[in-house]
Scaffold this motif. Sequence first.
Motif, PDB file in Angstrom:
ATOM      1  N   LEU B 100      19.861 -11.166  66.214  1.00 41.73           N
ATOM      2  CA  LEU B 100      18.776 -10.183  66.156  1.00 41.73           C
ATOM      3  C   LEU B 100      19.329  -8.845  65.681  1.00 41.73           C
ATOM      4  O   LEU B 100      20.529  -8.644  65.648  1.00 41.73           O
ATOM      5  N   GLY B 101      18.439  -7.934  65.357  1.00 39.38           N
ATOM      6  CA  GLY B 101      18.861  -6.567  65.077  1.00 39.38           C
ATOM      7  C   GLY B 101      19.436  -5.971  66.346  1.00 39.38           C
ATOM      8  O   GLY B 101      18.733  -5.899  67.357  1.00 39.38           O
ATOM      9  N   ASP B 102      20.692  -5.560  66.321  1.00 39.69           N
ATOM     10  CA  ASP B 102      21.329  -5.089  67.542  1.00 39.69           C
ATOM     11  C   ASP B 102      22.606  -4.345  67.160  1.00 39.69           C
ATOM     12  O   ASP B 102      23.505  -4.930  66.559  1.00 39.69           O
ATOM     13  N   LYS B 103      22.673  -3.080  67.535  1.00 37.70           N
ATOM     14  CA  LYS B 103      23.803  -2.284  67.046  1.00 37.70           C
ATOM     15  C   LYS B 103      25.140  -2.746  67.618  1.00 37.70           C
ATOM     16  O   LYS B 103      26.201  -2.401  67.106  1.00 37.70           O
ATOM     17  N   ARG B 104      25.104  -3.549  68.677  1.00 35.82           N
ATOM     18  CA  ARG B 104      26.362  -4.054  69.221  1.00 35.82           C
ATOM     19  C   ARG B 104      27.102  -4.957  68.228  1.00 35.82           C
ATOM     20  O   ARG B 104      28.295  -5.185  68.360  1.00 35.82           O
ATOM     21  N   TYR B 105      26.390  -5.485  67.272  1.00 35.45           N
ATOM     22  CA  TYR B 105      27.056  -6.314  66.267  1.00 35.45           C
ATOM     23  C   TYR B 105      27.821  -5.470  65.241  1.00 35.45           C
ATOM     24  O   TYR B 105      28.502  -6.006  64.384  1.00 35.45           O
ATOM     25  N   GLY B 106      27.639  -4.158  65.297  1.00 37.21           N
ATOM     26  CA  GLY B 106      28.163  -3.337  64.210  1.00 37.21           C
ATOM     27  C   GLY B 106      27.135  -3.318  63.092  1.00 37.21           C
ATOM     28  O   GLY B 106      25.965  -3.655  63.291  1.00 37.21           O
ATOM     29  N   ASN B 107      27.591  -2.953  61.908  1.00 37.67           N
ATOM     30  CA  ASN B 107      26.675  -2.813  60.775  1.00 37.67           C
ATOM     31  C   ASN B 107      26.085  -4.171  60.381  1.00 37.67           C
ATOM     32  O   ASN B 107      26.808  -5.124  60.159  1.00 37.67           O
ATOM     33  N   VAL B 380      15.291  -1.598  60.155  1.00 39.98           N
ATOM     34  CA  VAL B 380      13.895  -1.826  60.542  1.00 39.98           C
ATOM     35  C   VAL B 380      13.590  -1.021  61.807  1.00 39.98           C
ATOM     36  O   VAL B 380      12.567  -0.332  61.911  1.00 39.98           O
ATOM     37  N   MET B 381      14.512  -1.089  62.763  1.00 41.13           N
ATOM     38  CA  MET B 381      14.312  -0.396  64.036  1.00 41.13           C
ATOM     39  C   MET B 381      14.310   1.128  63.836  1.00 41.13           C
ATOM     40  O   MET B 381      13.425   1.830  64.327  1.00 41.13           O
ATOM     41  N   GLU B 382      15.300   1.600  63.080  1.00 40.24           N
ATOM     42  CA  GLU B 382      15.400   3.051  62.871  1.00 40.24           C
ATOM     43  C   GLU B 382      14.184   3.615  62.154  1.00 40.24           C
ATOM     44  O   GLU B 382      13.646   4.663  62.524  1.00 40.24           O
ATOM     45  N   HIS B 383      13.763   2.918  61.122  1.00 37.04           N
ATOM     46  CA  HIS B 383      12.657   3.460  60.334  1.00 37.04           C
ATOM     47  C   HIS B 383      11.314   3.227  61.010  1.00 37.04           C
ATOM     48  O   HIS B 383      10.363   3.971  60.771  1.00 37.04           O
ATOM     49  N   ALA B 384      11.237   2.233  61.867  1.00 37.27           N
ATOM     50  CA  ALA B 384      10.034   2.078  62.693  1.00 37.27           C
ATOM     51  C   ALA B 384       9.944   3.257  63.658  1.00 37.27           C
ATOM     52  O   ALA B 384       8.868   3.802  63.899  1.00 37.27           O
ATOM     53  N   LYS B 386      11.139   6.234  63.135  1.00 37.73           N
ATOM     54  CA  LYS B 386      10.740   7.409  62.339  1.00 37.73           C
ATOM     55  C   LYS B 386       9.232   7.433  62.126  1.00 37.73           C
ATOM     56  O   LYS B 386       8.605   8.485  62.148  1.00 37.73           O
ATOM     57  N   MET B 387       8.655   6.255  61.882  1.00 34.80           N
ATOM     58  CA  MET B 387       7.226   6.220  61.573  1.00 34.80           C
ATOM     59  C   MET B 387       6.366   6.326  62.828  1.00 34.80           C
ATOM     60  O   MET B 387       5.381   7.054  62.849  1.00 34.80           O
ATOM     61  N   THR B 388       6.731   5.589  63.857  1.00 35.32           N
ATOM     62  CA  THR B 388       5.845   5.494  65.024  1.00 35.32           C
ATOM     63  C   THR B 388       6.176   6.513  66.101  1.00 35.32           C
ATOM     64  O   THR B 388       5.375   6.732  67.003  1.00 35.32           O
ATOM     65  N   LYS B 389       7.396   7.086  66.032  1.00 30.68           N
ATOM     66  CA  LYS B 389       7.912   7.980  67.078  1.00 30.68           C
ATOM     67  C   LYS B 389       8.158   7.229  68.389  1.00 30.68           C
ATOM     68  O   LYS B 389       8.402   7.847  69.417  1.00 30.68           O
ATOM     69  N   LEU B 390       8.094   5.919  68.367  1.00 30.41           N
ATOM     70  CA  LEU B 390       8.478   5.132  69.547  1.00 30.41           C
ATOM     71  C   LEU B 390       9.990   4.919  69.492  1.00 30.41           C
ATOM     72  O   LEU B 390      10.555   4.821  68.404  1.00 30.41           O
ATOM     73  N   PRO B 391      10.644   4.819  70.652  1.00 30.56           N
ATOM     74  CA  PRO B 391      12.090   4.606  70.612  1.00 30.56           C
ATOM     75  C   PRO B 391      12.438   3.307  69.881  1.00 30.56           C
ATOM     76  O   PRO B 391      11.716   2.316  69.995  1.00 30.56           O
ATOM     77  N   LYS B 392      13.527   3.327  69.158  1.00 29.27           N
ATOM     78  CA  LYS B 392      13.806   2.175  68.305  1.00 29.27           C
ATOM     79  C   LYS B 392      14.036   0.893  69.094  1.00 29.27           C
ATOM     80  O   LYS B 392      13.818  -0.198  68.587  1.00 29.27           O
ATOM     81  N   GLU B 393      14.421   1.037  70.349  1.00 29.00           N
ATOM     82  CA  GLU B 393      14.621  -0.154  71.186  1.00 29.00           C
ATOM     83  C   GLU B 393      13.314  -0.916  71.409  1.00 29.00           C
ATOM     84  O   GLU B 393      13.317  -2.068  71.841  1.00 29.00           O
ATOM     85  N   THR B 394      12.180  -0.260  71.127  1.00 25.73           N
ATOM     86  CA  THR B 394      10.888  -0.933  71.240  1.00 25.73           C
ATOM     87  C   THR B 394      10.804  -2.121  70.269  1.00 25.73           C
ATOM     88  O   THR B 394      10.076  -3.072  70.503  1.00 25.73           O
ATOM     89  N   PHE B 395      11.562  -2.024  69.176  1.00 24.50           N
ATOM     90  CA  PHE B 395      11.383  -2.983  68.090  1.00 24.50           C
ATOM     91  C   PHE B 395      12.441  -4.066  68.150  1.00 24.50           C
ATOM     92  O   PHE B 395      13.637  -3.788  68.079  1.00 24.50           O
TER      93      PHE B 395
END
Lengths: 157, 752
Positions: B100-107, B380-384, B386-395
């Motif tokens: 999944l999208g997860d910063k623990r994996y690194g880039n 996807v998480m970061e730009h979501a 930016k758009m929604t103003k919800l914390p990126k962990e929501t996505f």
Amino acid sequence: MIKLNVNNEMHEVDAPDDMPILWVLRDLLNRKGTKFGCGIGQCGACTVHVNGQPVRSCITPVGIAKNAKIATIEGVDPKGEHPIQIAWKDNNVPQCGYCQSGQIMSALTLLENNTNPSDEDINNHMSGNICRCGTYPRIKKAIKDAAVAMANNAGDK
Amino acid sequence: MNTSKLSRREFLSYAGIAGSGLLLGCSSLTSSKSPLPKFIEPVDNDPQRLNIFVAIKPDNTVEIVSHRVEMGQGSKTGIPQIIADELEADWNQVNVIQGLGDKRYGNQNTDGSTSIRKFYDKLREIGASARTMLEQAAADYWKVPVEQVYAKNNRVINKNTDKSVTFGDLAELASKQALPDVKTLRYKSPKDFNYIGKPVPVVDLHDMVTGNTTFGIDVDLPNMLVASIERCPVIHGQVKSFDASAALKVPGVVDVIQMPATPETVLFFPLAGVAVLATNTWAAMQGRKALSIEWDLGENQSYDSDEAFKAMHKTLEKSPEVVGKKGDISKGFNAAKKVIEAEYKVPYLAHAPMEPPMATAWFHDDICEIWACVQNPQAVMEHAEKMTKLPKETFKVQPTLLGGGFGRKSKTDFTNEAIFLADKTKKPVKVVWSREDDIQLGYFHAGAVQTMKAGLDDKGKITTWHQKTAYPSIGSTFNHQANSPAGFELGLGFADLAYDFDNVLMEKGQAKAPVRIGWMRSVCNIQQSFALNSFLDEAAHEANITTENMILNSLGENRNVNHEQVYGFKFNNYGEKLKRHPYSTERYKNVLTALTAKTPINEKLPKGQGWGIAVHRSFVSYVSVATKVEVKDGHLTIKEVHCAIDCGLGVNPDRIKSQMEGAMLFGLSLALMGKIDIKSGKVVQSNFHDYPVVRMNQAPEIVVHLVNETENAPGGVGEPGVPPVAPSIANAIFAATGKRYRELPLNQYLSV
Ligand code: FES
Ligand code: FES
């Protein structure tokens, strides 16, 4: 309601006659193996067989298939043991894989009518199927391998 | 990224199941809640736990996460190959899980040809760490020192007794082991590799030949709506008004929703437009056709790409800006025996992945799940956010398979569209891009002009070199004021010059972005390698020597080039340290001579046929291409393409070969036919009939040579094949006909 024969199973779908077979298969019958690539008959990703003929399902209205047999990638052999699928695997043909359902469905109709296709036969038959990843050299090789395997199988019978 | 593991207790509460095995972190728990059987329910994140790649199940299967996405390049197989090798896992017991999208994996941004080159060492570490824990567990079990045991083929073996125990049986015990100190890890010797360097078939092969794959377009959820969006055809245009009544009458259409306005800096926000949502794709597309929209097209409606090329040419004449220099070019040109000049042009290009962009989003239980064919799930998480103003962990982002990417799917505008509509409707929404949307409204490869001037001495040696380039920058996507090539773009085959000339001046000019600009497979290397390799061929003919000799002579002494020292250009070397990936003229030469030794480029040919060569370093790999063409009655046939790649250590030679085959054909498509025109601010082309890509009847025989497969750190593979293709063809045409074509695509001169 339209009655449809897909891979020898009967289905009833509530679709307007002009809905392309592609979207009937994918959205109404949840057969997602047939892909969308262009919607105008240019790429072959959506190739299925209607009464044994290859058609671009994105531009073929479902109305014409009412009394016909539709065959899709899911019907080739779910175990992946059809000679064409074996040849595809032996040659590691796919890259992204997206075009491959259409490639296989097109190649099948070539092999049904031509047991020993030349490069030119393959080019002529397959040039309607785009592979943006560029797997053409391997597709060509796999078709030839499958032709040999199918000829051998036929000989065995 | 650090290696860490879950405690037993954490694991139990995490997974909600007992009696499972070793877990070096875990993202691989199948939950009954997941609405899509093929996908794994996103699990809770804990920023402390950093390694989430390996899980051993009690049944002796090994789950290995591939944290990058699969778009045909093969990393979903290559990544687990590396881990499994160090782990001593049995490949037949390995299940590969898409991370999944997860910063623990690194880039996770799967572009820049980075999946192997940036992670090779780390992935070995992860495998070795897990193997060490299994070995320690077995040693504890037998009460022997750990040196007395070793792992092999999914078992740990006791050296003294030859008894063995399976990974599955050790799993629980191993999971209680302390995490080994990275410094103490032992790595396998390359001669003992089981999977690294082997042509392991891709893990999705069976599904791909049986139609059982799940790409972005294949996602389906209960009560899902399908959206087709009519977007403003001119960038920064806006919706003035629209009438949805006819669209709403189309059976199956349930809603029509206006998209938000395009912001000044486009980033990965949606484009202005109107979305039609329906219960199936066909209905959504029909509904969209029935929309009537009045646009305010804005100031970009006056943009014309032909005019823009003229303007780029002018800016290079009038007001270029220095990028790098060495010596004194005016002295050099004065002293030169011969001076040659040329200007090269490459048009705008579209990626056209076989599967257009597709994204599904669904808000429920305070989260938003996203299934999409994305190259960069964390973006996807970061730009979501930016758009929604919800914390990126929501996505919670689950990448599907990608039907090709080529850079297009690194941009997450299409997931933002789905998120926007899912939020508005409170239902799962799948946004489906048509091919027309894809060709007309993507993030384009920027059209470019490059001028070249060289001075040759009486021996035909190039002494002086002046090159200038202008194109709209990718930077404009992230800052609308950016209007000239950025350093990272110039470091893609322009200012990272390999050649050793006495006097060099490199300059750039300005160009404003008329569309969204993005990176496409090999990026600016496309035009910069075309100009460079074409011009070297021109210089060779001028000097009356072979192109190969011109290249080898011009490369000078074997050396590692430091562009900052030589030219004052800060070369970022594709994000790699020069120590690990030096810029080696020796490897440059080797990859060319290895190819020419095996390819009959000097054979005597019938009239109308010719060979052309080109060589280029990109993504820290070295690629040479030799192409044989025939020109007959105005028709161009590509007869053979041979290439060699030195990408350092190769993990999966078959996938390197397939990427090279693909890159040759990608390069062929753009060289022969790739062209996007912009008139009145709108993209002219729309589908494969007017933006053609290579078909089987145009595909030549391709021969791939792998050079130096084991020496040197792994370099990029997906992109480096593309840049030398176009110039090798143009050079071959010159050899065949004496005609020099300096502007792509070639079908403006010859039928293809
Ligand atoms: S989707 Fe039918 S031919 Fe392209
Ligand atoms: S394998 Fe990707 S389009 Fe053919």
